[in-house]
Design a protein around this motif. Structure first.
Motif, short mmCIF file in Angstrom:
data_model
loop_
_atom_site.label_atom_id
_atom_site.label_comp_id
_atom_site.label_asym_id
_atom_site.label_seq_id
_atom_site.Cartn_x
_atom_site.Cartn_y
_atom_site.Cartn_z
N GLN A 1 12.87 4.57 3.66
CA GLN A 1 11.50 4.95 4.00
C GLN A 1 11.46 6.39 4.46
N ASP B 1 -3.00 0.22 4.19
CA ASP B 1 -1.66 -0.02 3.67
C ASP B 1 -1.75 -0.63 2.28
N TRP B 2 -0.72 -0.38 1.46
CA TRP B 2 -0.69 -0.90 0.09
C TRP B 2 0.74 -1.24 -0.29
N TYR B 3 0.92 -2.28 -1.12
CA TYR B 3 2.25 -2.65 -1.58
C TYR B 3 2.19 -3.08 -3.04
N THR C 1 0.62 -7.19 -6.30
CA THR C 1 0.20 -6.01 -5.56
C THR C 1 -0.95 -6.37 -4.63
N TYR D 1 4.93 -6.66 2.71
CA TYR D 1 4.83 -5.19 2.67
C TYR D 1 6.19 -4.51 2.88
N ASP E 1 7.99 -4.44 5.56
CA ASP E 1 8.03 -3.78 6.87
C ASP E 1 9.43 -3.85 7.47
N ARG F 1 10.31 -3.63 -4.47
CA ARG F 1 9.10 -3.62 -3.66
C ARG F 1 8.83 -2.18 -3.22
N ALA G 1 5.90 0.23 -0.93
CA ALA G 1 4.77 0.14 0.00
C ALA G 1 4.44 1.51 0.55
N SER H 1 2.08 3.05 3.86
CA SER H 1 1.32 2.73 5.07
C SER H 1 0.75 4.00 5.69
#
Length: 737
Positions: free
Chosen positions: A185, A678-680, A649, A83, A85, A692, A694, A696
């Protein structure tokens, strides 16, 4: 204060083994070992054509979760970075059986079985991090894997009532790698960049790897809350509202170099260092409006806070494997930390009269040295025996200097120093026994002693010592005739040692002191909490990559510690105290499988789901809702990953139940339920470049913190605060060169 646990007796383990023997009498067929076998024709047939049969196996077929006797879940590097992070707490919240609780949206407490506050042990490379180190400062890209141990192991500290999470930093160097990740982000109230660099290479007998990460998070938002007081007759005698606008930033740096030398066959020397540095700045204003009752001491409070945190750990490990098959691992390490903060607080009355102009200067220094060793050898009849030690000395110095240009509280010292020295030593022995190809057993025992000496200029010297003897048994049985079906059983004795902060009787001041915002003071007479636990699990591996796991556990805790809040005649104080006993139970159900396991010609879709139900009861606290440590009663998580061509995904959803909690006879809390989605998406341009993206907290859920103090004589007082959290978007460009 001295505490001695009862002696370890083999009768408990013997009874468990004898109970299992009649059940586990049958054995499965012996599993094939990975090997390459070539069949050769007899000499008499040398002239004939030879048919060659080759059987190949690789180490990739080994699955630690399925094959290890000790129950273990391994989160791989691919899952950690999926994801994108920027801190490890966001990674852990998606691991089944783990929750991350936060009271205000920043940082968080890692919990297994819904339990935190020291019940869940968190290790870095098998060792506990010192005071002042924050897990949200650890970059996921510097992590090789995360091991989740549901039951204790003698090799690690048994301060793991709920379980152990072992974070392994980057280690392996297979080939040359150059990778750069640039990320950004943003949300409605925060934004910031992130960069990560991974380097590794090999030159003959020398190899190295370096992971470096730098990040910044700027925030600007406003929280709000209410404070309500109710008299014993039900009349509202206090009603206040407050706002908390704040603006600041967090800047962090992680560097993890690892150097490896091959001194000979099965003979290596390794050096690993971990350095983290964080700078936190925050300015907030807390105006309070009183509609009913008296105003707080400081109705219009300003605070400018600056905090600097640096931490260094460096280890040297020597590993040697002998011709007899024995292996010796020796490690020596040092660590050092620095925690400095300055808080400047000002307040005025509504007419402009100064009420407060105070500065608190805090300086903390950590230093320590540690040594570990392990000798292991495979002996006859399927035994792998190991023994070793783990010891160290850690010292923490704290200095606090307060200045107030307006007024000074009567019983709060203006200058305070303290030193805490912790000496620890543990010895362990363990035997992993393959009784039959279908049945294996792990027997271990660990003795762990801790001595704490605390001195200070405002309190008498304190000494605390404890030693705990922990027997451990784990067994794995693969059911004959049931391919992929197996059962586990574990009996453990674990404990929770009081932290240095809870033992030190130094006062931590709350500015607007009240029953819901009390000062904190440690208790040098605290004893460890002891826990006897039993874990059982059924696992069904029904296709490649497919798993169904059902596990149950129970813990009986004695000398349970809880915080007591009281009024000393001038200020409200909360302090920890050993009380009665407590029990906790849990049920965990987890499944994951590729869709093609149930549907022919299905797309490349992987599904996963888990349910965790927890119960607990504290004997000395009247019910209902007298749960341990504000335990999370129910967690449900769902997830899916899809891959097609260059696109990968997926998403994850987590539901965490809240509700009222009876913390003590006079204290209640309310934990708000949470729903997190959450999605990525990952797009690979080629073998070197990928992007990438994402999202959240898609549900835009805020954090809510509510606490209540009630007394039949004075009534109740409830404080509620809301910390807004926006949807967070994150984009990462990844380049290999």
């Amino acid at each position: 204060m001295s505490f001695q646990s009862s002696p370890f007796r083999m009768t408990a383990l013997a009874a468990a083994v004898s109970f299992c023997l009649p059940i586990l009498g049958a054995s499965a067929q012996e599993a094939q070992a990975p090997a390459t076998v070539k069949a050769e024709a007899p000499k008499a047939e040398q002239g004939k054509k030879i048919q060659q049969v080759e059987v190949k196996g690789t180490a990739d077929t080994y699955d630690p979760r399925r094959d290890d006797t000790a129950a273990k879940v391994v989160v791989t590097s691919e899952e950690i970075t999926k994801y994108g992070d920027t801190n490890v707490l966001d990674v852990l919240k998606r691991v089944p059986g783990i929750t991350v609780n936060s009271s205000n949206g920043r940082g968080g407490e890692i919990r297994m079985r819904g339990l935190g506050a020291g019940y869940t042990q968190v290790l870095i490379n098998g060792e506990r991090a010192p005071a002042g180190f924050t897990m949200d400062s650890l970059a996921p890209d510097s992590i090789e894997r995360i091991e989740v141990l549901r039951a204790a192991s003698a090799e690690f500290s048994t301060q793991s009532v709920a379980g152990t999470i072992n974070i392994i930093l980057k280690r392996s160097v297979k080939n040359r790698m150059r990778e750069l990740k640039l990320a950004a982000q943003a949300s409605s109230n925060s934004w910031g960049p992130n960069a990560n660099l991974q380097l590794s290479d090999r030159d003959g007998k020398f190899s190295y790897s370096v992971s470096a990460n730098v990040m910044q998070d700027r925030f600007d938002f406003e929280s709000w809350g209410t404070e309500v007081g109710v008299a014993p007759n039900g009349q509202t005698v206090l009603y206040r509202t407050s706002r908390l606008p704040q603006k600041g930033q967090l800047t962090g740096l992680n560097i993890s170099p690892r150097l490896n030398w091959t001194l000979g066959q099965d003979h290596t020397l390794t050096s690993q260092t971990f350095l983290t540095s964080n700078r936190f700045r925050n300015r907030f204003h807390q105006p309070t409006t009183t509609y009913i009752g008296p105003a707080p001491s400081y109705p219009d409070l300003f605070n400018a806070f600056k905090g600097d945190n640096d931490f260094l750990r460096s280890d040297v490990m020597w590993s040697r494997k002998f011709e007899s098959g024995a292996k010796l691992d020796l490690k020596v390490g040092i660590q050092a930390g620095k925690n400095d903060s300055v808080s400047h607080r000002t307040a005025s009355s509504t007419s402009g009269v100064p009420l407060l102009d105070a500065t608190s200067d805090l300086a903390g220094r950590d230093r320590g040295v540690n040594s570990t060793g392990k000798y292991s050898r495979t002996i006859e009849k399927g035994h792998t025996f190991a023994f070793g030690w783990d010891g160290g000395i850690d010292t923490r110095d704290d200095e606090r200097r307060d200045t107030n240009l307006v007024r000074v509280s009567g019983n709060v010292p203006q200058y305070e120093t303290s030193e805490a020295r912790v000496k620890r030593l543990a010895v362990f022995a363990q035997d992993e026994w393959n009784i039959t190809p279908a049945w294996s057993m792990y027997l271990g025992a660990r003795w762990e002693g801790i001595r704490t000496d605390v001195t200070g200029n405002t309190f008498p010297d304190g000494k605390a010592s404890s030693n705990v003897w922990s027997p451990i048994m784990q067994t794995l049985y693969k059911i004959p005739g049931k391919k992929g079906d197996q059962v586990r059983l574990a009996l453990t004795r674990t404990y929770k040692a009081p932290s240095v902060g809870s033992l030190t009787p130094r006062r931590q001041i709350s500015e607007n002191n009240s029953s819901t915002e009390p000062d904190y003071r440690g208790n040098p007479n605290l004893k460890p909490e002891l826990a006897f636990g039993i874990d059982a699990a059924y696992e069904h591996y029904w296709a490649e990559g497919a798993l169904l796991s059902i596990s149950v556990s129970s813990r009986k805790i004695t000398d349970f510690t809880r915080n007591l809040t009281f009024f000393d005649g001038e200020r409200w104080i909360t302090t920890p105290s050993n009380q009665d006993s407590a029990t906790t139970r849990s049920l965990e159900i987890e499944t994951k499988f590729p869709l093609k396991a149930v549907m022919q010609d299905a797309p490349a879709l992987d599904l996963r789901a888990s349910v965790n139900r927890n119960w607990s009861r504290v004997e000395s606290v009247p019910g209902p809702n007298n749960r341990l440590d504000q335990q999370t009663p129910l967690t449900v998580s769902l997830g899916a990953d899809y891959k097609r061509g260059a696109l990968s995904t997926g998403g994850s959803f987590a539901f965490r139940q809240g509700g009222p909690v009876r913390v003590s006879i006079n204290q209640r809390a309310y934990v708000a339920l949470r729903r997190e989605l959450d999605w990525y998406a990952l797009w690979k341009f080629d073998a070197q470049r990928q992007l990438r993206f994402a999202i959240s907290n898609i549900f835009h859920q805020d954090f809510v913190n509510e606490s209540t103090y009630e007394d039949a004589r004075i009534g109740s007082q409830t404080r509620n605060m809301v910390f807004p959290q926006g949807v967070r978007y994150r984009a990462t460009y990844e380049l290999k060169f």
